[in-house]
Design a protein around this motif. Structure first.
Motif, short mmCIF file in Angstrom:
data_model
loop_
_atom_site.label_atom_id
_atom_site.label_comp_id
_atom_site.label_asym_id
_atom_site.label_seq_id
_atom_site.Cartn_x
_atom_site.Cartn_y
_atom_site.Cartn_z
N VAL A 155 0.84 -1.20 0.00
CA VAL A 155 0.00 0.00 0.00
C VAL A 155 0.88 1.25 0.00
N PHE A 156 1.94 1.22 0.75
CA PHE A 156 2.85 2.36 0.87
C PHE A 156 4.26 1.91 0.53
N ASP A 157 5.10 2.85 0.12
CA ASP A 157 6.47 2.48 -0.23
C ASP A 157 7.41 2.53 0.97
N ASN A 158 6.88 2.79 2.16
CA ASN A 158 7.76 2.94 3.32
C ASN A 158 7.41 2.03 4.49
N ASP A 159 6.57 1.03 4.28
CA ASP A 159 6.29 0.06 5.34
C ASP A 159 5.82 -1.26 4.72
N ASN A 160 5.44 -2.19 5.56
CA ASN A 160 5.12 -3.53 5.06
C ASN A 160 3.63 -3.86 5.14
N ILE A 161 2.79 -2.87 4.87
CA ILE A 161 1.34 -3.10 4.77
C ILE A 161 1.03 -3.47 3.33
N TYR A 162 0.34 -4.62 3.18
CA TYR A 162 -0.04 -5.10 1.86
C TYR A 162 -1.55 -5.18 1.78
N ILE A 163 -2.08 -4.97 0.58
CA ILE A 163 -3.51 -5.10 0.32
C ILE A 163 -3.71 -6.17 -0.74
N LEU A 164 -4.80 -6.90 -0.61
CA LEU A 164 -5.10 -7.93 -1.59
C LEU A 164 -5.23 -7.28 -2.97
N LYS A 165 -4.59 -7.86 -3.96
CA LYS A 165 -4.55 -7.27 -5.30
C LYS A 165 -5.94 -7.17 -5.92
N GLU A 166 -6.74 -8.19 -5.73
CA GLU A 166 -8.11 -8.23 -6.26
C GLU A 166 -9.06 -8.51 -5.11
N PRO A 167 -10.28 -8.00 -5.16
CA PRO A 167 -11.24 -8.32 -4.08
C PRO A 167 -11.44 -9.83 -3.96
N ILE A 168 -11.49 -10.31 -2.75
CA ILE A 168 -11.69 -11.73 -2.49
C ILE A 168 -13.14 -12.13 -2.73
N ASN A 199 -3.31 10.37 5.29
CA ASN A 199 -2.15 10.79 6.07
C ASN A 199 -0.82 10.27 5.52
N ASN A 200 -0.87 9.39 4.54
CA ASN A 200 0.36 8.83 3.96
C ASN A 200 0.42 9.02 2.45
N LYS A 201 -0.22 10.06 1.94
CA LYS A 201 -0.27 10.27 0.49
C LYS A 201 1.12 10.32 -0.14
N LYS A 202 2.07 10.86 0.58
CA LYS A 202 3.43 11.00 0.04
C LYS A 202 4.03 9.63 -0.30
N HIS A 203 3.69 8.62 0.45
CA HIS A 203 4.26 7.29 0.25
C HIS A 203 3.28 6.29 -0.35
N LEU A 204 2.15 6.77 -0.82
CA LEU A 204 1.08 5.91 -1.30
C LEU A 204 1.42 5.23 -2.62
N ASN A 205 1.14 3.94 -2.71
CA ASN A 205 1.24 3.20 -3.96
C ASN A 205 -0.11 3.38 -4.67
N LYS A 206 -0.20 4.36 -5.51
CA LYS A 206 -1.48 4.71 -6.13
C LYS A 206 -2.06 3.57 -6.97
N LYS A 207 -1.20 2.73 -7.53
CA LYS A 207 -1.70 1.59 -8.30
C LYS A 207 -2.45 0.60 -7.41
N ALA A 208 -2.06 0.53 -6.14
CA ALA A 208 -2.74 -0.38 -5.21
C ALA A 208 -4.07 0.19 -4.76
N VAL A 209 -4.10 1.47 -4.48
CA VAL A 209 -5.28 2.09 -3.87
C VAL A 209 -6.32 2.49 -4.90
N PHE A 210 -5.89 3.10 -5.97
CA PHE A 210 -6.84 3.58 -6.97
C PHE A 210 -6.95 2.62 -8.14
N ALA A 270 -17.52 3.44 3.81
CA ALA A 270 -17.15 4.15 2.58
C ALA A 270 -16.49 3.20 1.61
N ILE A 271 -16.46 3.59 0.35
CA ILE A 271 -15.77 2.80 -0.65
C ILE A 271 -14.77 3.68 -1.37
N CYS A 272 -13.99 3.06 -2.21
CA CYS A 272 -12.96 3.78 -2.94
C CYS A 272 -12.97 3.33 -4.39
#
Length: 155
Positions: free
Chosen positions: A20-33, A92-103, A126-128
């Motif tokens: 999700v971010f380029d500065n920590d180890n939080i991962y998001i599922l690539k596709e909805p489960i 709060n982490n837009k600077k380090h956001l992996n936009k391909k993951a979130v959007f 909410a949704i994104c």
């Protein structure tokens, strides 16, 4: 930048996670489960059907014991091992956001908090999709893209 991670199997499919971010180890599922309602009643994330599914079914069925040992609890989200991303984590982490993951299009997917609600951050559902301002009814079925904190070494 962290790379894609193959971890877990659910309903016979290998799961792929992206940072999700380029500065920590939080991962998001690539596709909805799956797609599901946030909650059948009117609950906050902590009491929601979607959290129950993630913590009591998805986590238990998805990962081996070794993999579970590589996933850290999220102290900011009730010490859950899997959880939904929050609007404020993104904001709060837009600077380090992996936009391909979130959007990632074309999926609608749940966040655990309502977008931009600074006065009542406990309100959820909410949704994104492309932007962080599309609120929908909790009874709408949207994609479920859980997050994990991966420590990568099983300790």
């Amino acid at each position: 930048m962290l790379s894609e991670l193959k971890l877990g199997r659910y309903l016979g499919k290998d799961l792929y996670w992206i940072p999700v971010f380029d500065n920590d180890n939080i991962y998001i599922l690539k596709e909805p489960i799956c797609k599901m309602e946030f909650d059948k009643g009117f609950s906050y994330y902590y009491e929601s059907d979607i959290r129950t599914f993630l913590t009591e079914q998805f986590f238990v069925e998805t990962f081996t014991d070794v993999e579970k040992g590589q996933i850290m609890p999220n102290e900011k989200c009730h010490n859950d091992y899997v959880w939904l991303l929050d609007y404020f984590e993104i904001k709060n982490n837009k600077k380090h956001l992996n936009k391909k993951a979130v959007f990632k299009e074309p999926h609608f997917w749940w966040l655990r908090s309502q977008t931009g609600d600074n006065l009542n951050p406990g309100v959820n559902g909410a949704i994104c999709r492309f932007a962080l301002n599309a609120d929908v009814s909790k009874s709408k079925e949207c994609g479920v893209r859980p997050c994990i904190i991966w420590n990568g070494n099983g300790e």
